[in-house]
Design a protein around this motif. Sequence first.
Motif, PDB file in Angstrom:
ATOM      1  N   TRP A   1       0.827  -1.211   0.000  1.00  0.00           N
ATOM      2  CA  TRP A   1       0.000   0.000   0.000  1.00  0.00           C
ATOM      3  C   TRP A   1       0.859   1.258   0.000  1.00  0.00           C
ATOM      4  N   THR A   2       1.949   1.237   0.768  1.00  0.00           N
ATOM      5  CA  THR A   2       2.848   2.391   0.817  1.00  0.00           C
ATOM      6  C   THR A   2       3.477   2.646  -0.549  1.00  0.00           C
TER       7      THR A   2
ATOM      8  N   ARG B   1       0.531   5.565   7.765  1.00  0.00           N
ATOM      9  CA  ARG B   1       0.339   5.453   9.222  1.00  0.00           C
ATOM     10  C   ARG B   1       1.404   4.574   9.881  1.00  0.00           C
ATOM     11  N   THR B   2       1.831   3.516   9.213  1.00  0.00           N
ATOM     12  CA  THR B   2       2.864   2.646   9.784  1.00  0.00           C
ATOM     13  C   THR B   2       4.164   3.420   9.977  1.00  0.00           C
ATOM     14  N   SER B   3       4.544   4.200   8.974  1.00  0.00           N
ATOM     15  CA  SER B   3       5.764   5.005   9.081  1.00  0.00           C
ATOM     16  C   SER B   3       5.613   6.055  10.167  1.00  0.00           C
TER      17      SER B   3
ATOM     18  N   VAL C   1       4.306  -4.136  17.974  1.00  0.00           N
ATOM     19  CA  VAL C   1       3.991  -5.240  17.061  1.00  0.00           C
ATOM     20  C   VAL C   1       4.293  -4.838  15.622  1.00  0.00           C
ATOM     21  N   THR C   2       3.938  -3.599  15.270  1.00  0.00           N
ATOM     22  CA  THR C   2       4.197  -3.095  13.925  1.00  0.00           C
ATOM     23  C   THR C   2       5.695  -3.051  13.636  1.00  0.00           C
ATOM     24  N   LEU C   3       6.467  -2.524  14.600  1.00  0.00           N
ATOM     25  CA  LEU C   3       7.913  -2.433  14.413  1.00  0.00           C
ATOM     26  C   LEU C   3       8.540  -3.814  14.257  1.00  0.00           C
TER      27      LEU C   3
END
Length: 383
Positions: free
Chosen positions: A268-269, A306-308, A365-367
């Motif tokens: 997506w990114t 959002r993840t970044s 968790v994301t990291l």
Amino acid sequence: MDFWIILYIIDWFLFILVGGTVLYLGVFSIASLFSRESVLSTAKIQNRFAIIIPSHKHDNVIEQTVVSVLSQDYPQRMFDVVVVSDHQSEITNMRLAQYPITLLTPDFAESTKAKALQYAILKLPEFKIYDIALVLDADNIVEQDFLTKVNDAFETAATKAIQLHRISRNRDTAAARMGSIFEEINNAIFRKGHINLGISAALAGSGTAYDFSWFKKNVMKAKTAGEDKELEALLLKQGYFIDYFDNILLYGEKKRTTTKMNEQHSRWTLQQIQNLIKNIKYLPGAIFRKQYDWADKLIQWMLLPRTSMVGILMVMSIVLPFIYMTMVIKWWILSSMALFFFALATPDYLVDEMWDRTFLRSPFVTLWGIISTKLIHRKKDNN
């Protein structure tokens, strides 16, 4: 150059970048709290649907989806189901062939959803006339009155495309619970919040109903794996409003591992960056011509994923206290604001006994998911 000057430049550059993203999300998360009148008027006619379901290696879920779509209370003569079975097993295809659907089995060298949709359109019989093209994912389950509601909504909206409310049907792992929360945050901010302020909603990749003639012409222009964003850009450039109906639900499966989830977010990114590079040149013209929906979409693609954003907030909040305590205060405030806006955008039904643990653990968790994804790709490259 002096170390402290470099540090201050990096610190403020990242802070402005993240702060702009948080501010944008905050405006629309607050807007999502307001209710919009969404009573559907009963459609005067029953439109004819072409329901297209691309299914790439989804052998374990596609049959459930087909059954749920065929079980509609909408007249069966008024809709056709087209399943594009791409690289699925012969057993799956034999089972699907037992249902009253159009089963297509292409053999793409490189599979994309855009190719599957284009293949379906090209294979539809010329003598059949459709009013609405409805795109579903292979794991979508719908309720019995789904098509009746979509038919009513399409007439109520009176536009070329409407987005329906995608919702998770599994929350059995930490990654799936996170995916459910992020999905609903996206629904609140990029769909409900936008609609409440009179701005077009974002398309979600499935659960989208298009005017069939418009879709047939424009889907052929899609070239990338992010075909929904390409179609979204075409709609907005052509001046069409994208409506969103929060009360029409369809259910989908969420990724059960953080590695899979982050691979999806990485795609997506990449798509977001590609869309921005391709379309940023249109921003001045969109503002000058008062195409505010199109300008908003271009600005949205300029924001940090959002993840970044979460990753930067977490790293700066943890690392800076060991360098210079004063510098970290603004990052703690910004992190608190981001968490507050995300909490505002999370619907009540997701706030259960697991919510606190999932929500507070999500940055870690994301990291870890990003790190593990990189390690897996490195291992594959070495092999």
